[in-house]
Scaffold this active site. Structure first.
Site, PDB file in Angstrom:
ATOM      1  N   ASN A   1      11.929   0.224   4.789  1.00 21.50           N
ATOM      2  CA  ASN A   1      11.271  -0.614   3.785  1.00 21.50           C
ATOM      3  C   ASN A   1      12.338  -1.440   3.080  1.00 21.50           C
ATOM      4  O   ASN A   1      13.499  -1.028   2.996  1.00 21.50           O
ATOM      5  CB  ASN A   1      10.578   0.290   2.753  1.00 21.50           C
ATOM      6  CG  ASN A   1       9.911  -0.487   1.638  1.00 21.50           C
ATOM      7  OD1 ASN A   1       9.207  -1.473   1.875  1.00 21.50           O
ATOM      8  ND2 ASN A   1      10.132  -0.056   0.395  1.00 21.50           N
TER       9      ASN A   1
ATOM     10  N   HIS B   1      13.123  -2.998  -0.674  1.00 21.42           N
ATOM     11  CA  HIS B   1      12.687  -2.871  -2.067  1.00 21.42           C
ATOM     12  C   HIS B   1      13.536  -3.795  -2.933  1.00 21.42           C
ATOM     13  O   HIS B   1      14.765  -3.832  -2.798  1.00 21.42           O
ATOM     14  CB  HIS B   1      12.842  -1.420  -2.538  1.00 21.42           C
ATOM     15  CG  HIS B   1      12.390  -1.227  -3.954  1.00 21.42           C
ATOM     16  ND1 HIS B   1      11.055  -1.216  -4.304  1.00 21.42           N
ATOM     17  CD2 HIS B   1      13.083  -1.069  -5.105  1.00 21.42           C
ATOM     18  CE1 HIS B   1      10.963  -1.058  -5.619  1.00 21.42           C
ATOM     19  NE2 HIS B   1      12.169  -0.966  -6.126  1.00 21.42           N
TER      20      HIS B   1
ATOM     21  N   ARG C   1       0.844  -1.191   0.000  1.00 19.97           N
ATOM     22  CA  ARG C   1       0.000   0.000   0.000  1.00 19.97           C
ATOM     23  C   ARG C   1       0.875   1.235   0.000  1.00 19.97           C
ATOM     24  O   ARG C   1       1.894   1.267   0.707  1.00 19.97           O
ATOM     25  CB  ARG C   1      -0.870   0.068   1.277  1.00 19.97           C
ATOM     26  CG  ARG C   1      -1.842  -1.062   1.447  1.00 19.97           C
ATOM     27  CD  ARG C   1      -2.966  -1.037   0.468  1.00 19.97           C
ATOM     28  NE  ARG C   1      -3.836   0.128   0.566  1.00 19.97           N
ATOM     29  CZ  ARG C   1      -4.770   0.420  -0.329  1.00 19.97           C
ATOM     30  NH1 ARG C   1      -4.932  -0.349  -1.396  1.00 19.97           N
ATOM     31  NH2 ARG C   1      -5.539   1.481  -0.179  1.00 19.97           N
TER      32      ARG C   1
HETATM   33  C1  GAR Z   1       9.762  -8.758  -1.559  1.00 22.92           C
HETATM   34  O1  GAR Z   1      10.518  -9.102  -2.681  1.00 22.92           O
HETATM   35  C2  GAR Z   1       9.857  -7.273  -1.288  1.00 22.92           C
HETATM   36  O2  GAR Z   1      11.125  -6.744  -1.557  1.00 22.92           O
HETATM   37  C3  GAR Z   1       8.828  -6.744  -2.233  1.00 22.92           C
HETATM   38  O3  GAR Z   1       7.764  -7.650  -2.187  1.00 22.92           O
HETATM   39  C4  GAR Z   1       8.266  -8.936  -1.837  1.00 22.92           C
HETATM   40  C5  GAR Z   1       7.524  -9.415  -0.616  1.00 22.92           C
HETATM   41  O4  GAR Z   1       7.850 -10.752  -0.335  1.00 22.92           O
HETATM   42  N1  GAR Z   1       8.394  -5.423  -1.874  1.00 22.92           N
HETATM   43  C6  GAR Z   1       7.956  -4.534  -2.745  1.00 22.92           C
HETATM   44  O5  GAR Z   1       7.875  -4.747  -3.928  1.00 22.92           O
HETATM   45  C7  GAR Z   1       7.549  -3.209  -2.135  1.00 22.92           C
HETATM   46  N2  GAR Z   1       7.061  -2.333  -3.131  1.00 22.92           N
HETATM   47  P1  GAR Z   1       7.597 -11.356   1.101  1.00 22.92           P
HETATM   48  O6  GAR Z   1       6.120 -11.062   1.455  1.00 22.92           O
HETATM   49  O7  GAR Z   1       7.821 -12.820   0.946  1.00 22.92           O
HETATM   50  O8  GAR Z   1       8.530 -10.709   2.074  1.00 22.92           O
END
Ligand code: GAR
Length: 210
Positions: free
Chosen positions: A107, A109, A91
């Site tokens: 965060n 990324h 979000r």
């Molecule tokens: C992870 O790769 C994280 O870096 C990315 O979503 C995935 C969540 O995986 N985050 C984003 O893209 C933020 N915009 P997880 O739920 O297994 O940790």
């Protein structure tokens, strides 16, 4: 130990890496609450298995982003959360939320910021012919996927990579990087100066962190 709240939206594998690190009593942070904006996701089950309190704040039940963000902050503060980790929290947050948790929210990324903010980072790295890709842990500022960088981990892009094979390699790096970065912060080994971090004890940086 620093009281951490983790915000998730799904799988929660980065949450798991933080839970595993915090299971060691010597780790300087503990996860006191996991909040998901999506009900019944895998990440919530991971928290419950680790004996960590969970809450669902469903964004669909709020009339706007501000009300949703207020509810999230209230939920976190009712559990004594001092510091927030976004871990696959999908979000966009309001500037009020960012201001409230200023320098108290990080965060992860899946790209080497400032390259590839936003979504589809692995496919975009492949499309650009990048030879290196990776992940970034950063303090959260109002502009999406920006803010002082705590740490980065790089992985090679291999000739036969697909979006999926590259995502798996980056995810492995994420799971090592996120707890390392949280540890640095919880041990108060860094201070923020503008968009930069000053490491007071650079010997703490691992080989994974550029
Ligand atoms: C992870 O790769 C994280 O870096 C990315 O979503 C995935 C969540 O995986 N985050 C984003 O893209 C933020 N915009 P997880 O739920 O297994 O940790």
């Amino acid at each position: 130990r620093l009281k951490v709240g983790v915000l998730i939206s799904g799988r929660g594998s980065n949450l798991q890496a933080l839970l595993d690190a915090a299971a060691d009593p010597a780790f300087p942070a503990e996860v006191v609450l996991v909040v998901s904006n999506v009900p019944n996701v895998t990440g919530l089950a991971r928290a419950q298995k680790a004996g960590v309190a969970t809450a669902t704040v469903n964004h669909r039940e709020y009339k706007n982003r501000l009300d949703f963000d207020h509810a999230v902050t209230e939920t976190l503060e009712n559990s004594g959360v001092e510091f927030v980790c976004l871990a696959g929290f999908m979000r966009l947050v309001t500037k009020e939320f960012v201001a409230h948790w200023h320098n108290r929210m990080i965060n992860i990324h899946p790209a080497l910021l400032p390259l590839f903010p936003g979504l589809d980072t692995h496919q975009r790295a492949l499309d650009e012919g990048c030879k290196l890709h990776g992940c970034t842990v950063h303090f959260v500022r109002h502009e999406m996927d920006s803010g002082p960088i705590v740490g980065q981990a790089a992985v090679p892009v291999l000739p036969d990579d697909t979006e999926n094979s590259l995502a798996i390699r980056v995810l492995g790096a994420e799971h090592r990087l996120y707890p390392e970065c949280l540890k640095l912060i919880a041990e108060q080994k860094i201070t923020i100066s503008g968009n930069r971090l000053i490491h007071r004890h650079t010997s703490q940086i691992t080989e994974d962190m550029i």
